[in-house]
Design an enzyme around this catalytic site. Structure first.
Site, PDB file in Angstrom:
ATOM      1  N   ASN A 196       0.829  -1.146   0.085  1.00 42.06           N
ATOM      2  CA  ASN A 196       0.125  -0.013   0.247  1.00 42.06           C
ATOM      3  C   ASN A 196       0.973   1.090   0.039  1.00 42.06           C
ATOM      4  OD1 ASN A 196       0.476  -0.728   3.040  1.00 42.06           O
ATOM      5  ND2 ASN A 196      -0.118   1.287   2.958  1.00 42.06           N
ATOM      6  N   CYS A 197       0.507   2.403  -0.148  1.00 37.03           N
ATOM      7  CA  CYS A 197       0.735   3.498  -0.146  1.00 37.03           C
ATOM      8  C   CYS A 197      -0.064   4.504   0.574  1.00 37.03           C
ATOM      9  CB  CYS A 197       1.082   4.379  -1.677  1.00 37.03           C
ATOM     10  SG  CYS A 197      -0.380   4.838  -2.420  1.00 37.03           S
ATOM     11  N   MET A 198      -0.138   5.804   0.570  1.00 39.38           N
ATOM     12  CA  MET A 198      -1.021   6.460   1.518  1.00 39.38           C
ATOM     13  C   MET A 198      -2.524   6.080   1.418  1.00 39.38           C
ATOM     14  SD  MET A 198       1.282   9.973   1.721  1.00 39.38           S
ATOM     15  CE  MET A 198       0.365  10.554   2.994  1.00 39.38           C
TER      16      MET A 198
END
Length: 486
Positions: free
Chosen positions: A27-29
């Site tokens: 995941n990222c933000m």
């Protein structure tokens, strides 16, 4: 906005083809980033109908599901646990599969559709930058905020009066984290880059360290490497982040090729040895000189674009499009170049204006919609993150599905970018005090300029207000016509 639940994750996993089709889950933000064995199996129509999903972006090796701030990490953790449970036989996928409308029957058709929209080589390349830089973003933000507060204390208590020793110690303490980050940042990037391109992260870190070490035995700072030349060839560790990325990317390819020919029994012992010996030569003789020139050219190009009102407007106006395609992380090497050339990141506040245009456009839609409209609920749920600098909920939940407001949001961002570029052209360039940080109002204390942080903060705030207003007016009068406001 919908919460991340086990049921939701089960539906997502089934819609992407089940655990057997997920090679990697991260995941990222704001996005759940999946590496799928077969992208054609994923049913985007089903995924988009799952409550809480704001959109889907497919970028070759990564299948990205937009969930919004604070949700992507939770979703990744739950999905990894679910996949592990399926593999261990603790959970059956049969129940999940029933929700996908027989994915196997639509897989062939989906695959045909996917072949018709192959992503470009440039997009595939830039999409890997998210893997490299996203894990570093919290550190960039933390170091930037601490540096911003330290600089604020300096200007308030140090420059015009005699400060207490406590204030001086506090300022030094808040600055030390940023110095530590930037002193060894190349090594972190080298590790992530070589891993992202299929090599061993530690080899990338070692290659990156060649750019950090010193090659002058008489230098009074830095860590001396023990060598001042390479077999008679003068070593000039230029190139900064560009050189590190080139060394890690090429190093990953060399490592994979060496591993193909290396006997299994010797792989752990000799593959890295051979890779480093080859890449050391390539780095000293080829990459450092070429990387240095590329770094210099990139700095020159964007310094001139940032100091030009029209160039800044174009950059800000197009930035939302790069976010939609998931390639906005490709700007990060430019941020490094500008940090070295100017001492701050002058591109970031220009690109941040795009988020301001998005906020203005969404507010216009809110006021245009009826009081009981679902659109108003969507805007309410996404506007605060948008003001704080996380624009994807507004992009995928509000403006992009309606097309016209997305265009007028880009116009609002371009107006703010034009202002930032104009101020720079008149002699006051402003920028972020770190490589990467939050946008929106959260970025205000991170702004700086050669005339001090207050001037930088003021210019950024005015630019943001211009983006809000122009985005609002353009959408209210033009971007909301013949648009679904229900």
């Amino acid at each position: 906005m919908a919460k991340i639940t086990q049921t939701m994750i089960s539906q997502l996993l089934a819609a992407v083809g089940g655990s057997s089709n997920v090679s990697k889950c991260g995941n990222c933000m704001t996005r759940l980033r999946l590496t799928l064995a077969n992208n054609g199996v994923a049913d985007q129509a089903v995924i988009k109908q799952i409550p809480g999903v704001m959109g889907v972006v497919e970028s070759d090796e990564q299948f990205q599901i937009i969930l919004g701030p604070g949700k992507a990490q939770q979703a990744a953790e739950l999905m990894n646990k679910l996949i592990e449970s399926v593999i261990n036989g603790d959970v059956q996928e049969q129940a999940m599969a029933s929700d996908t409308n027989d994915l196997s029957s639509v897989a062939a058709e989906q695959k045909k559709q996917m072949k018709s929209k192959q992503t470009s080589a440039v997009q595939r390349f830039l999409s890997k930058f998210a893997t490299i830089f996203t894990p570093l973003i919290p550190g960039f933000i933390a170091a930037g905020l601490l540096l911003g507060f330290a600089t604020l204390l300096e200007q308030m208590f140090v420059l015009e009066q005699t400060p207490s020793q406590f204030i001086l110690d506090l300022i030094a303490y808040m600055k030390v984290f940023g110095k530590g980050l930037f002193a060894f940042l190349s090594i972190l990037i080298g590790y992530n880059a070589q891993q992202a391109f299929g090599g061993s992260g530690v080899n990338g870190a070692i290659l990156a360290s060649l750019f950090v070490l010193g090659y002058n035995p008489d230098a009074t700072s830095g860590i001396y490497s023990g060598m001042s030349e390479f077999f008679g060839y003068t070593i000039d560790p230029r190139g900064n982040i560009i050189g590190v990325l080139l060394a890690a990317i090429i190093g990953a390819q060399v490592e994979r090729k060496v591993r193909e020919y290396m006997p299994d029994d010797l792989d752990m012992i000799l593959t890295s040895v051979v890779t480093l010996l080859i890449m050391g030569v390539v780095t000293f003789v080829v990459i450092m000189p070429i990387g240095g020139e590329l770094f210099k050219g990139m700095s020159w190009l964007f310094l001139n674009l940032n100091d030009n009102p029209l160039g800044a407007a174009i950059l800000a106006g197009l930035f939302l499009i790069s976010v939609v395609f998931g390639i906005h992380q490709g700007f990060v090497p430019v941020y490094f170049a500008l940090m070295e050339a100017q001492g701050f990141n002058s591109l970031f506040p220009i690109l941040a204006m795009a988020g301001g245009g998005q906020v203005g456009a969404s507010l216009a839609l809110y006021f245009k919609a009826k009081k009981d409209a679902v659109l108003r609920t969507q805007v309410k749920g996404a506007i605060i993150p948008g003001i704080l600098g996380i624009g994807e909920p507004l992009i995928y939940g509000v403006t992009l599905p309606r097309v016209k407001p997305f265009v007028t949001a880009c116009i609002g961002g371009a107006a703010g970018g034009f202002f930032i570029g104009l101020v720079s052209y008149l002699g006051l360039p402003v920028g972020l005090n770190t490589v990467f940080g939050p946008s929106g109002i959260v970025a205000i204390p991170l702004m700086t300029s050669h005339s001090g942080i207050f001037a930088g903060m003021a210019v950024f705030v005015v630019g943001l207000l211009i983006s809000y207003v122009v985005g609002f007016l353009a959408t209210y009068f033009f971007g909301s016509k013949d648009v679904d406001l229900s």
